[in-house]
Structure formats: C-alpha cells, structure tokens
Design an enzyme around this catalytic site. Structure first.
Site, PDB file in Angstrom:
ATOM      1  N   LYS A 221       0.846  -1.200   0.000  1.00  7.91           N
ATOM      2  CA  LYS A 221       0.000   0.000   0.000  1.00  7.91           C
ATOM      3  C   LYS A 221       0.878   1.247   0.000  1.00  7.91           C
ATOM      4  O   LYS A 221       2.075   1.178   0.306  1.00  7.91           O
ATOM      5  CB  LYS A 221      -0.901  -0.010   1.236  1.00  7.91           C
ATOM      6  CG  LYS A 221      -0.141   0.023   2.577  1.00  7.91           C
ATOM      7  CD  LYS A 221      -1.091  -0.180   3.746  1.00  7.91           C
ATOM      8  CE  LYS A 221      -0.344  -0.114   5.074  1.00  7.91           C
ATOM      9  NZ  LYS A 221      -1.225  -0.457   6.206  1.00  7.91           N
TER      10      LYS A 221
ATOM     11  N   TYR B 297      14.355  31.027   7.272  1.00  7.09           N
ATOM     12  CA  TYR B 297      13.114  31.699   7.670  1.00  7.09           C
ATOM     13  C   TYR B 297      13.047  31.832   9.190  1.00  7.09           C
ATOM     14  O   TYR B 297      13.315  30.883   9.920  1.00  7.09           O
ATOM     15  CB  TYR B 297      11.902  30.892   7.193  1.00  7.09           C
ATOM     16  CG  TYR B 297      11.675  30.951   5.712  1.00  7.09           C
ATOM     17  CD1 TYR B 297      11.468  32.167   5.059  1.00  7.09           C
ATOM     18  CD2 TYR B 297      11.653  29.790   4.961  1.00  7.09           C
ATOM     19  CE1 TYR B 297      11.243  32.209   3.689  1.00  7.09           C
ATOM     20  CE2 TYR B 297      11.428  29.814   3.597  1.00  7.09           C
ATOM     21  CZ  TYR B 297      11.224  31.037   2.970  1.00  7.09           C
ATOM     22  OH  TYR B 297      11.003  31.078   1.634  1.00  7.09           O
TER      23      TYR B 297
END
Ligand SMILES: *Cc1c(COP(=O)(O)O)cnc(C)c1O
Length: 378
Positions: A30, A256
């Site tokens: 999956k 940042y």
C-alpha cells in the site's frame, strides 16, 4: 537523488518469510510500497518468499494489475459503492467488513457471472475497519448463503492487532482470542477460509501465536521493525550536492524566522533538498547529514526545497574545511542518518518519513540480485 535498493527489500522479505515459518507471506505494498515503488517492491517480494500481495484500496490493486503483476492480490478497504466489477475483472480478492459490502460485491458477481473471492474482515480491537464482533455471526451466515448461490467464495478471514509492537500488552491476547472465536464462528456457519490472517510486521516478528496461515507484512519489507527486536535492511538513500559554500560573520541569522544565528564566523553550505522532498520540517534544529564522513548539522529551518549546513568555525581545518560545491551529502542512508534517525528527530514514525519522501528527487532503482538457482548435479 533517491536510490531504492531492492536488494534490501529482498533480504527483508527472506528474513520475514523465515520468521513466518509455515504461514504464507503476503507482501503489503500500500501507499506505493511505503514510498519505495509498489510494483518494484511487489516483484521483489514475490521473487524472495512472498506468495501474495495486499493493498488498501481497489485503485492500488488495479494499478498493480496495470503494471503487469498477476499474483494473488487482496484489497481490504473500500466504500460500499466501489467499482466491484473492476475488482472481479482484474481478479482481485476483496475484504468484506459488512453485510452492505457483501451485498454489493455479490450483486456485481451475479451481474458478471463471476465468483468473487472474499476475505471476511473482523474488527479484533481497533474499532476501525472490519465488522464489529456482534455483527460477525450474521455476516458469516450471509456470506455462506452467497457461497451456496455461487456468487462468492470466502477464501479468508482477517483481523488486525492494535498493539503488536508492545508484545506484553494484554490487548494482544484479547485480539488473538477475538480472532480465534471469529474463525470458529465462520466455520460454524459452514465457511472454510483457508487464509486466516491477523499478524502484520510486529506480530510476525514477536508473536508466533498470531501467525495462523498467513501474515501481512508491509513496514518490514521497507526496513521498519515496529517491534524494535531485529535489524532489517534500509532500502533508501537520499543524497544531495552542495550548491554553494559561504563564510558568514558572527550574528548572521540563517533561514526563515532566523531561528539559528551564527555565534561566531562560520562556514555554511547549501543543499537543494527540503520538506517537499520528504525531510520533515519538524526536524529543524536537530537533523544532521553525512558529508565527508562527518555528521554535519542542518541549521535554521528546513525550507520547502533547501537546507543550510553548518560546516563549523570559519577558521576550521580538517575535512569540512575544504567542502566545495559539487560535494555530495548523504541526507538519508543505511549508514546514517537513517529513516529511524529522521523519525526520531521529528517525532514522527519511520512510516511517515518513508511515505513522505517526495516525487521530486530523481529516482534510481537498484535491482535485487537474482534469486540463486539450485542446479541439479550432473
Ligand atoms: C498496513 C497494514 C498491514 C501491514 O502492516 P505493517 O505493520 O506495515 O506490516 C497489515 N494489515 C492491515 C490491515 C494494514 O492496514
């Protein structure tokens, strides 16, 4: 560059198949094979001990068929109005958690003249997918009636354990007992499910009583051992080249928010990878990479597509003093920092780190060595 080493997947498959003993191994691929590439992981696992495949959604199953994979394949979580015709046409087994699902699958089978192969799914302790225990006997009887009409065949019964990574926890014994009772109820209803499966990776490794006739293993193939009891092989290496190197004076903020400031003059290096490539931003402030054989800290915030490394004081001598554009850093690799390191730094599961690896890095797939062929003596 993201390198996926299918040799590691092959070794993990063999180790888990060995641990599964007489139980069959279903390779769970999956989420694109936990981010490694579902068709590659599926083919590798099938060549090294797995005999069946499992995925969550029908779409994932159909994608494997489109990729040319014809092995027995189970999809276990779908809405009632899923495209059951497509599942039947693609020869995909489906898990059934309710009477409504059963009716919808049986109707599709009747309309197309096929027999649907079902795994009845019992909730054994997560209150998540699977039939609630009080609804189980009724589901089993309805499935048996559908068998007698020829629309379905119940080939399996499945459950799932909530706390298999905590082997001593009483929830495991409760889950095992619920499953055993569920199998008895199915048999009493006249069903004869050959595939009885409860264990995923952790239980396969540490809970022999949960293995029954098949185990469903996903994380382990990708090198993750939720039980923390073995060492599996890490298939992923993520590298990035140094783009630039600069010298900054004391007091320079990086990235940042200026969350890190050079206390003294430093040399910094820039790598063009970030959270869009799968590096969890939550690891800002703790993460490291491997460069010239040394662990080098990432400083400041991890950006979407770049990180800054602290190479040390400007006057440093030693291997990091000569780092230059073009040098290649290992951001994730079997020799460290590992997927488990990144998970630890960011407070995530290794599963989240792996499935979060972006599609942007160029992917290179290293094939597994061919399975040894036993030659008959002359
Ligand atoms: C993901 C999943 C598995 C595989 O679990 P791992 O711990 O990754 O081996 C098995 N069964 C179900 C129902 C799952 O959702």
């Amino acid at each position: 560059m993201l390198t996926v080493d299918l040799g590691a997947v092959a070794r993990n498959t063999r180790a888990l198949a060995d641990r599964a003993g007489t139980a069959a191994l279903m390779a769970v691929v999956k989420a694109d094979g936990f981010g490694l590439g579902a068709p590659d992981v599926a083919r590798t696992a099938l060549a090294h001990g797995a005999t069946r495949l499992g995925v969550t959604s029908l779409q994932e199953a159909l994608d494997l068929r489109t990729a040319g994979i014809g092995a027995p394949l189970l999809s276990w979580l779908n809405a009632v109005d899923a495209d059951w015709d497509a599942a039947l046409a693609a020869d995909v087994d489906v898990a059934v958690p309710s009477r409504d699902h059963l009716a919808a699958v049986a109707a599709a089978a009747r309309a197309t003249g096929r027999t649907a192969r079902l795994h009845l799914h019992l909730d054994t302790g997560l209150a998540r997918d699977g039939a609630e225990p009080p609804a189980w006997a009724d589901l089993c009887r309805a499935a048996r009636r559908a068998e007698l009409r020829g629309t379905v065949r119940v080939v399996g019964v499945m459950g799932h354990l909530a706390r298999a990574d905590e082997p001593g926890d009483p929830a495991n014994a409760i889950g095992r007992a619920r499953f055993a009772r569920g199998v008895s109820v199915a048999r009493a209803a006249g069903l004869r499910p050959r595939l009885r499966h409860l264990a995923a990776t952790a239980a396969t490794l540490v809970d022999p009583a949960s293995r029954h006739t098949m185990v469903r293993v996903g994380a382990g193939l990708a090198g993750i051992d939720p039980s923390g009891t073995t060492t599996l092989a890490d298939p992923v290496t993520l590298t990035a080249p140094v783009v630039s190197v600069r010298r900054v004076p004391a007091g320079t903020p990086v990235g940042y928010g200026g969350t890190w400031t050079a206390a003294r003059a430093r040399r910094l290096a820039l790598l063009p990878v970030g959270y869009a490539d799968g590096l969890p931003r939550l690891a800002s402030g703790t993460a490291e990479v491997l460069l010239r054989g040394r662990r080098v800290p990432i400083v400041g915030r991890i950006s979407m597509d770049q990180v800054v490394l602290d190479l040390g004081p400007a006057e440093t001598t030693g291997p990091l003093a000569t780092v230059a554009p073009g040098d290649v850093a290992t951001v994730i690799g079997p020799a460290g920092p590992t997927v488990a390191d990144w998970a630890h730094w960011s407070g995530l599961l290794p599963h989240e780190v792996l499935t979060g690896l972006g599609t942007r890095p160029t992917r290179v797939v290293r094939p597994a060595p061919p399975t040894p062929v036993l030659r008959s003596l002359p």
